[in-house]
Design a protein around this motif. Structure first.
Motif, PDB file in Angstrom:
ATOM      1  N   GLY A  14       0.829  -1.238  -0.206  1.00  0.00           N
ATOM      2  CA  GLY A  14       0.142   0.131   0.262  1.00  0.00           C
ATOM      3  C   GLY A  14       0.785   1.518   0.134  1.00  0.00           C
ATOM      4  N   PRO A  15       0.203   2.049   0.286  1.00  0.00           N
ATOM      5  CA  PRO A  15       0.817   3.696   0.704  1.00  0.00           C
ATOM      6  C   PRO A  15       1.894   4.193   1.639  1.00  0.00           C
ATOM      7  CG  PRO A  15      -1.491   3.771   1.142  1.00  0.00           C
ATOM      8  CD  PRO A  15      -0.493   2.061   0.885  1.00  0.00           C
ATOM      9  N   ALA A  16       2.605   3.352   2.094  1.00  0.00           N
ATOM     10  CA  ALA A  16       3.645   3.069   2.972  1.00  0.00           C
ATOM     11  C   ALA A  16       4.784   2.386   2.604  1.00  0.00           C
ATOM     12  CB  ALA A  16       3.062   2.462   4.520  1.00  0.00           C
TER      13      ALA A  16
ATOM     14  N   GLU B 291       5.163   6.346   5.778  1.00  0.00           N
ATOM     15  CA  GLU B 291       4.067   6.412   4.680  1.00  0.00           C
ATOM     16  C   GLU B 291       4.813   6.878   3.439  1.00  0.00           C
ATOM     17  OE1 GLU B 291       0.941   5.874   5.262  1.00  0.00           O
ATOM     18  OE2 GLU B 291       0.872   5.192   6.874  1.00  0.00           O
ATOM     19  N   MET B 292       4.317   6.282   2.014  1.00  0.00           N
ATOM     20  CA  MET B 292       4.933   6.816   0.685  1.00  0.00           C
ATOM     21  C   MET B 292       4.714   6.088  -0.157  1.00  0.00           C
ATOM     22  SD  MET B 292       8.762   4.781   0.587  1.00  0.00           S
ATOM     23  CE  MET B 292       9.726   6.195   2.860  1.00  0.00           C
ATOM     24  N   VAL B 293       4.416   7.070  -1.368  1.00  0.00           N
ATOM     25  CA  VAL B 293       3.230   6.203  -2.375  1.00  0.00           C
ATOM     26  C   VAL B 293       4.522   5.709  -3.478  1.00  0.00           C
ATOM     27  CG1 VAL B 293       1.813   6.982  -4.598  1.00  0.00           C
ATOM     28  CG2 VAL B 293       1.680   8.191  -2.177  1.00  0.00           C
ATOM     29  N   ARG B 294       5.165   6.789  -3.380  1.00  0.00           N
ATOM     30  CA  ARG B 294       6.651   5.622  -4.117  1.00  0.00           C
ATOM     31  C   ARG B 294       8.384   5.969  -3.388  1.00  0.00           C
ATOM     32  NH1 ARG B 294       4.323  10.306  -7.340  1.00  0.00           N
ATOM     33  NH2 ARG B 294       3.377   9.092  -8.491  1.00  0.00           N
ATOM     34  N   GLY B 295       8.439   4.742  -4.011  1.00  0.00           N
ATOM     35  CA  GLY B 295       9.935   5.255  -3.260  1.00  0.00           C
ATOM     36  C   GLY B 295      10.100   4.133  -2.669  1.00  0.00           C
ATOM     37  N   GLN B 296       9.529   3.068  -2.403  1.00  0.00           N
ATOM     38  CA  GLN B 296       9.606   2.047  -1.578  1.00  0.00           C
ATOM     39  C   GLN B 296      11.386   1.428  -1.097  1.00  0.00           C
ATOM     40  OE1 GLN B 296       6.631   2.857  -2.855  1.00  0.00           O
ATOM     41  NE2 GLN B 296       5.032   1.966  -1.866  1.00  0.00           N
TER      42      GLN B 296
ATOM     43  N   ALA C  96      14.014   2.496  -2.894  1.00  0.00           N
ATOM     44  CA  ALA C  96      15.186   2.361  -1.469  1.00  0.00           C
ATOM     45  C   ALA C  96      15.524   3.112  -0.576  1.00  0.00           C
ATOM     46  CB  ALA C  96      15.054   4.454  -2.601  1.00  0.00           C
ATOM     47  N   ARG C  97      13.658   3.124   0.350  1.00  0.00           N
ATOM     48  CA  ARG C  97      13.955   2.646   1.684  1.00  0.00           C
ATOM     49  C   ARG C  97      13.783   2.034   2.525  1.00  0.00           C
ATOM     50  NH1 ARG C  97      14.797   3.857   6.016  1.00  0.00           N
ATOM     51  NH2 ARG C  97      13.355   5.148   7.747  1.00  0.00           N
ATOM     52  N   LEU C  98      13.418   0.748   2.084  1.00  0.00           N
ATOM     53  CA  LEU C  98      13.282  -0.624   2.674  1.00  0.00           C
ATOM     54  C   LEU C  98      14.123  -1.175   2.975  1.00  0.00           C
ATOM     55  CD1 LEU C  98      11.379  -3.265   3.026  1.00  0.00           C
ATOM     56  CD2 LEU C  98      11.194  -3.665   0.996  1.00  0.00           C
ATOM     57  N   PRO C  99      15.204  -1.182   2.843  1.00  0.00           N
ATOM     58  CA  PRO C  99      16.516  -1.991   2.618  1.00  0.00           C
ATOM     59  C   PRO C  99      17.448  -0.918   4.436  1.00  0.00           C
ATOM     60  CG  PRO C  99      16.831  -1.413   0.645  1.00  0.00           C
ATOM     61  CD  PRO C  99      15.371  -0.953   0.512  1.00  0.00           C
ATOM     62  N   GLY C 100      17.289   0.430   3.788  1.00  0.00           N
ATOM     63  CA  GLY C 100      17.056   0.938   5.258  1.00  0.00           C
ATOM     64  C   GLY C 100      16.340   0.854   7.102  1.00  0.00           C
ATOM     65  N   LEU C 101      15.305   0.719   6.202  1.00  0.00           N
ATOM     66  CA  LEU C 101      14.269   0.436   7.015  1.00  0.00           C
ATOM     67  C   LEU C 101      14.128  -0.792   8.069  1.00  0.00           C
ATOM     68  CD1 LEU C 101      12.094   2.252   8.710  1.00  0.00           C
ATOM     69  CD2 LEU C 101       9.854   0.624   6.929  1.00  0.00           C
ATOM     70  N   VAL C 102      14.390  -1.724   7.247  1.00  0.00           N
ATOM     71  CA  VAL C 102      14.836  -2.793   7.446  1.00  0.00           C
ATOM     72  C   VAL C 102      15.865  -3.286   8.280  1.00  0.00           C
ATOM     73  CG1 VAL C 102      15.317  -5.302   7.279  1.00  0.00           C
ATOM     74  CG2 VAL C 102      14.034  -4.282   5.888  1.00  0.00           C
ATOM     75  N   ASP C 103      17.053  -2.337   8.630  1.00  0.00           N
ATOM     76  CA  ASP C 103      18.299  -2.217   9.324  1.00  0.00           C
ATOM     77  C   ASP C 103      17.747  -1.526  10.585  1.00  0.00           C
ATOM     78  OD1 ASP C 103      21.049  -3.317  10.148  1.00  0.00           O
ATOM     79  OD2 ASP C 103      21.026  -0.415  10.076  1.00  0.00           O
ATOM     80  N   GLU C 104      17.757  -0.616  10.574  1.00  0.00           N
ATOM     81  CA  GLU C 104      16.966  -0.284  11.623  1.00  0.00           C
ATOM     82  C   GLU C 104      15.772  -1.033  12.494  1.00  0.00           C
ATOM     83  OE1 GLU C 104      14.983   3.698  10.650  1.00  0.00           O
ATOM     84  OE2 GLU C 104      16.782   4.177   9.020  1.00  0.00           O
ATOM     85  N   THR C 105      14.560  -1.449  11.963  1.00  0.00           N
ATOM     86  CA  THR C 105      13.793  -2.017  12.895  1.00  0.00           C
ATOM     87  C   THR C 105      14.621  -3.214  13.660  1.00  0.00           C
ATOM     88  OG1 THR C 105      12.176  -1.380  11.179  1.00  0.00           O
ATOM     89  CG2 THR C 105      11.301  -3.157  12.803  1.00  0.00           C
ATOM     90  N   VAL C 106      15.703  -3.873  12.665  1.00  0.00           N
ATOM     91  CA  VAL C 106      16.557  -5.431  13.064  1.00  0.00           C
ATOM     92  C   VAL C 106      17.212  -4.620  14.401  1.00  0.00           C
ATOM     93  CG1 VAL C 106      17.730  -6.576  12.924  1.00  0.00           C
ATOM     94  CG2 VAL C 106      16.306  -6.490  11.610  1.00  0.00           C
TER      95      VAL C 106
ATOM     96  N   PRO D   5      -3.447  -7.997  -2.347  1.00  0.00           N
ATOM     97  CA  PRO D   5      -3.523  -7.181  -4.204  1.00  0.00           C
ATOM     98  C   PRO D   5      -3.724  -5.989  -3.052  1.00  0.00           C
ATOM     99  CG  PRO D   5      -5.892  -7.929  -3.266  1.00  0.00           C
ATOM    100  CD  PRO D   5      -5.145  -9.281  -2.814  1.00  0.00           C
ATOM    101  N   GLY D   6      -2.425  -4.426  -4.161  1.00  0.00           N
ATOM    102  CA  GLY D   6      -2.501  -3.666  -3.527  1.00  0.00           C
ATOM    103  C   GLY D   6      -1.817  -2.801  -4.941  1.00  0.00           C
ATOM    104  N   SER D   7      -0.823  -2.160  -4.558  1.00  0.00           N
ATOM    105  CA  SER D   7       0.252  -1.478  -5.774  1.00  0.00           C
ATOM    106  C   SER D   7       0.689  -2.448  -6.619  1.00  0.00           C
ATOM    107  CB  SER D   7       0.785  -0.646  -4.723  1.00  0.00           C
ATOM    108  OG  SER D   7       2.367   0.065  -5.121  1.00  0.00           O
ATOM    109  N   PHE D   8       0.877  -2.316  -7.610  1.00  0.00           N
ATOM    110  CA  PHE D   8       1.581  -3.248  -8.525  1.00  0.00           C
ATOM    111  C   PHE D   8       2.887  -3.072  -8.171  1.00  0.00           C
ATOM    112  CE2 PHE D   8       3.914  -4.636 -12.316  1.00  0.00           C
ATOM    113  CZ  PHE D   8       2.933  -5.545 -12.809  1.00  0.00           C
ATOM    114  N   THR D   9       3.549  -2.239  -8.245  1.00  0.00           N
ATOM    115  CA  THR D   9       4.865  -1.614  -7.539  1.00  0.00           C
ATOM    116  C   THR D   9       5.475  -2.264  -6.886  1.00  0.00           C
ATOM    117  OG1 THR D   9       4.515  -0.588  -9.747  1.00  0.00           O
ATOM    118  CG2 THR D   9       7.073  -0.097  -8.024  1.00  0.00           C
ATOM    119  N   GLY D  10       4.816  -1.638  -5.515  1.00  0.00           N
ATOM    120  CA  GLY D  10       4.929  -2.077  -4.390  1.00  0.00           C
ATOM    121  C   GLY D  10       5.150  -3.681  -3.840  1.00  0.00           C
ATOM    122  N   VAL D  11       3.549  -4.042  -4.645  1.00  0.00           N
ATOM    123  CA  VAL D  11       4.162  -5.601  -4.173  1.00  0.00           C
ATOM    124  C   VAL D  11       5.322  -6.374  -4.775  1.00  0.00           C
ATOM    125  CG1 VAL D  11       2.382  -8.037  -5.023  1.00  0.00           C
ATOM    126  CG2 VAL D  11       1.690  -6.004  -4.183  1.00  0.00           C
ATOM    127  N   ARG D  12       5.570  -5.971  -5.948  1.00  0.00           N
ATOM    128  CA  ARG D  12       6.493  -6.276  -6.708  1.00  0.00           C
ATOM    129  C   ARG D  12       8.289  -5.681  -5.488  1.00  0.00           C
ATOM    130  NH1 ARG D  12       7.340  -4.348 -12.813  1.00  0.00           N
ATOM    131  NH2 ARG D  12       9.340  -5.578 -12.589  1.00  0.00           N
TER     132      ARG D  12
END
Length: 215
Positions: A10-12, A30-35, A37-47, A66-73
């Motif tokens: 979704g949008p996050a 919260e973000m509509v795009r750019g997941q 780029a953000r996901l690896p850093g967010l995983v590291d921070e959460t771990v 189902p949800g955002s086609f790009t986000g799911v991928r």
């Protein structure tokens, strides 16, 4: 059991670390795009916030749509790649499963917005019985959904359901959104062979190739 869970459907960008249903750490941007780029850093921070390392993780969970086609991928590609590197199973949880509250009893339907603009309002839908999915995710139009719920009442959970509330004349609808933490709890008891991390698109993406052709 320690689960690292990811939801970018979704949008996050949403990440959680859960151990035996206790949330050790979670983070959501919260973000509509750019997941991507953000996901690896967010995983590291959460771990790090959970006080564990990636090698401590027993399994991964990812929301498959189902949800955002790009986000799911983005989410599935990252989770599957990390699971492969760690040698751990990766569990796929639909966005509708990840929105259903823990301990729900009776017949329920979870709905998330698919098409938001009148007159073509539709929802992603999945039906449950005491927490267990009894149908696969599908897209259903507002009129058909309202008729179904009037004929066969269910507990209704979901997001963006104002149009449905109006169509049903003020039905009791419970706000609910998918979360990485909820997906992690589901993954704790899941069979990796039955809940694989494969995308759930339901319908073709809205994007078009040059010349108007669909991918």
């Amino acid at each position: 059991m320690l689960v690292l869970s990811i939801d970018t459907s979704g949008p996050a960008c949403d990440v959680a670390i859960v151990e035996d249903e206790a949330v050790l750490a979670e983070a959501k941007d919260e973000m509509v795009r750019g997941q991507d780029a953000r996901l690896p850093g967010l995983v590291d921070e959460t771990v790090r916030a959970a006080g564990v390392t990636l090698s401590d993780i027993d399994r991964l969970a990812v929301v498959t749509g189902p949800g955002s086609f790009t986000g799911v991928r983005v989410g599935i590609s990252f989770a599957r790649g990390l699971a492969l590197a760690l040698g751990k199973p990766c569990i796929g949880v639909t966005s509708l499963e990840a929105a259903l509250p823990t301990g729900q009893q009776g017949s329920a339907i979870v709905l998330l917005p698919a098409k938001r603009r009148p007159p073509d309002i539709s929802y992603w839908a999945q039906r449950f019985r005491s927490g267990d999915a009894v149908t696969e995710p599908e897209e259903i139009g507002l009129d058909a959904l309202a008729a179904e719920l009037k004929a066969h009442p269910h507990f209704v959970y979901g997001d963006g359901l104002v149009a449905l509330e109006d169509a049903l004349g003020g039905a009791n609808i419970h706000p609910a959104r998918p979360t990485a933490a909820r997906a992690a709890v589901i993954a704790l008891r899941a069979d990796p062979d039955k809940m694989k991390a494969s995308p759930v698109y339901v319908r073709a993406p809205d994007a078009a190739l040059p010349g108007g052709k669909r991918p």
